[in-house]
Write an enzyme that holds these catalytic residues in place. Structure first.
Site, PDB file in Angstrom:
ATOM      1  N   CYS A 296      -4.674   2.475  -3.718  1.00  0.00           N
ATOM      2  CA  CYS A 296      -3.433   2.949  -3.077  1.00  0.00           C
ATOM      3  C   CYS A 296      -2.305   1.945  -3.272  1.00  0.00           C
ATOM      4  CB  CYS A 296      -3.637   3.229  -1.592  1.00  0.00           C
ATOM      5  SG  CYS A 296      -4.741   4.590  -1.292  1.00  0.00           S
TER       6      CYS A 296
ATOM      7  N   LYS B  73     -10.702  -0.869  10.054  1.00  0.00           N
ATOM      8  CA  LYS B  73     -10.814  -2.063   9.196  1.00  0.00           C
ATOM      9  C   LYS B  73     -11.150  -3.285  10.029  1.00  0.00           C
ATOM     10  CE  LYS B  73      -7.399  -0.273   5.981  1.00  0.00           C
ATOM     11  NZ  LYS B  73      -8.192   0.250   4.878  1.00  0.00           N
TER      12      LYS B  73
ATOM     13  N   HIS C  70       0.879  -1.177   0.000  1.00  0.00           N
ATOM     14  CA  HIS C  70       0.000   0.000   0.000  1.00  0.00           C
ATOM     15  C   HIS C  70       0.920   1.231   0.000  1.00  0.00           C
ATOM     16  CE1 HIS C  70      -2.838   2.914   1.798  1.00  0.00           C
ATOM     17  NE2 HIS C  70      -3.803   2.085   1.462  1.00  0.00           N
TER      18      HIS C  70
ATOM     19  N   GLN D  18      -4.688  -5.277   6.724  1.00  0.00           N
ATOM     20  CA  GLN D  18      -5.674  -6.178   6.107  1.00  0.00           C
ATOM     21  C   GLN D  18      -5.676  -7.559   6.744  1.00  0.00           C
ATOM     22  OE1 GLN D  18      -7.963  -5.302   4.012  1.00  0.00           O
ATOM     23  NE2 GLN D  18      -7.204  -3.262   3.547  1.00  0.00           N
TER      24      GLN D  18
ATOM     25  N   ASP E 161       2.878  -4.573   8.035  1.00  0.00           N
ATOM     26  CA  ASP E 161       1.664  -3.783   7.888  1.00  0.00           C
ATOM     27  C   ASP E 161       0.499  -4.771   7.956  1.00  0.00           C
ATOM     28  OD1 ASP E 161      -0.627  -2.713   6.806  1.00  0.00           O
ATOM     29  OD2 ASP E 161       0.360  -1.780   5.081  1.00  0.00           O
TER      30      ASP E 161
END
Ligand code: PLP
Length: 421
Positions: free
Chosen positions: A379, A239, A136, A216, A213
């Site tokens: 993104c 999220k 991202h 997700q 990261d």
């Protein structure tokens, strides 16, 4: 829409009471353009259950006060609830100690924190930071901004034609120059699940750190930062069924303790003097939390994680896999439709392009039928360029989505494609 054949349903049922679970989300009852909302933009932001919304309003209605410094009852209650979320995040990530949890505005800010604090202290000319093709922009641009200041080099781990990381190339890119590997756990654009534990093992073998990261991954699978041996792990509240404007960074204790503050202000100090050398800083994690934080949002994030724990994050991931498979099977039968991202391990993200139909047109028209999907570059422009596209349509699933909603989405897609071609 009657001319559209829908595949037989998979036998699988949600591993929880889906009807009751949906009833916890007031927004799912609304209509869009006169049609029941089918919300399939969960990778951008998931919806929030009533208990999270109630936690926000309860804070303002009953105990709105600034935290940590107050001596009165409201301040005590707010501080206890705020710090309660820190303990909840610690458990959610299986961190050793709640002092390893820093509250941020989200994943983006967490990565910028590591870049500006750890990065400025530890990176320089001759060093390399490895990121992946799947990143991202939040895990690309902070490193680029820093590299132009500090003179280190960013290298990119490639992906194969299915959108899985090329592990052989990763091994070759790792060297004694590598100081940090910064990768996502799950790709938001393709859904690829990265083998983070293996990436971490290999990075450490070379003496490099790994930042994950987890924006997700956190909503879909159990996270164990100790098992992954992650040095840093970041995720966002919005999220994971929580509010916007809040997220968290996990870091190994010794790393956080050695890192300098990155923003100055109240909350992060121990003493302040007009002599700069006389100003001293609070302990980890408070030295990274300058200013009044998003108190209500942090408290509500705790409620969101409690909700996820109650349903079971593994059960959620399992159900999303059923939805993904049901959707993938059906969209693959559409003439001229190509799924982008077919890695063997995928979370509930379905990205696709349709020959002769612009993604933006599909997104706008399908919205008229009540279906919310995302279109664009998600993104992740370098990744999409790698696949030779400017934009994809992306449907992404959450705990509350149903097989019927997937069918409605597929039927709407058929209709829209007919309109634009
Ligand atoms: N990383 C990934 C993989 C994401 O999907 C996102 C958001 O879409 C981010 C980082 C940025 O998250 P936030 O905007 O909450 O900081």
């Amino acid at each position: 829409m009657s001319d559209i054949a829908i595949d037989a349903r998979p036998a699988a049922q949600a591993p929880f009471d889906l009807k009751a679970l949906r009833a916890e989300f007031p927004i799912l009852a609304r209509e869009v353009h006169g049609k029941p909302l089918v919300y399939l933009d969960n990778a951008a932001t998931s919806q929030t259950p009533s208990r999270v919304i109630d936690a926000l309003s309860d804070y303002y209605a009953r105990y709105n006060a600034n935290i940590h410094r107050g001596l009165h009852t409201l301040a005590d209650e707010a501080t206890a609830a705020f710090e309660g979320t820190r303990a909840r995040v610690q458990a959610f990530l299986n961190a050793e100690d709640s002092r390893q949890i820093v509250f941020t505005r989200g994943t983006t800010e967490a990565i910028n924190l590591v870049a500006q604090s750890w990065g400025r202290q530890n990176l320089g000319p001759g060093d390399e930071v490895l990121i992946s093709m799947l990143e991202h922009h939040s895990n690309i641009v902070p490193w680029q901004l820093l590299a132009s200041d500090l003179g280190f080099v960013i290298k990119v781990i490639p992906v194969d034609e299915r959108g899985a990381l090329d592990l052989r190339a990763y091994r070759e890119l790792l060297s004694e120059r590598t100081k940090l590997v910064a990768v996502n756990h799950v790709s938001n654009a393709l859904g690829t699940i990265n083998p983070v534990k293996e990436l971490s093992r290999l990075a450490h073998q070379q003496g490099a750190l790994i930042l994950v990261d987890g924006a997700q991954a956190a909503p879909h699978q159990a996270i164990d930062v100790q098992d992954l041996d992650a040095d840093f792990y970041a995720f966002s509240g919005h999220k994971v069924y929580g509010p916007t404007g809040v997220g968290a960074l996990y870091g190994k204790r010794a790393l956080l303790d050695a890192m300098p503050p990155w923003q100055g202000g109240g909350e992060m100090i121990r003493t302040v003097s007009f002599e700069p050398s006389g100003t001293t800083f609070a302990e980890t994690p408070h030295k990274f939390e300058a200013g009044t934080p998003a108190i209500a949002e942090v408290i509500a994030l705790g409620e969101a994680l409690a909700w996820v724990d109650g349903v079971g994050v593994e059960a959620i991931g399992q159900w999303e896999s059923v939805l993904l498979e049901h959707a993938t099977r059906q969209v693959c039968a559409i003439d001229g439709l190509k799924v982008i991202g077919t890695a063997p391990h995928k979370a509930g993200v379905l990205s696709f392009v349709v020959e002769g139909a612009h993604a933006q047109d599909i997104g706008l028209l399908i919205d008229q039928l009540g279906v919310a999907i995302r279109t664009g570059h998600h993104c992740a422009q370098p990744l999409l360029h790698h696949f030779g596209v400017e934009a994809t349509c992306r449907a992404s699933f959450a705990a509350y989505n149903t097989l019927e909603e997937v069918d409605t989405f597929v039927a709407a897609l058929h209709r829209v494609i007919k309109m634009v071609r």
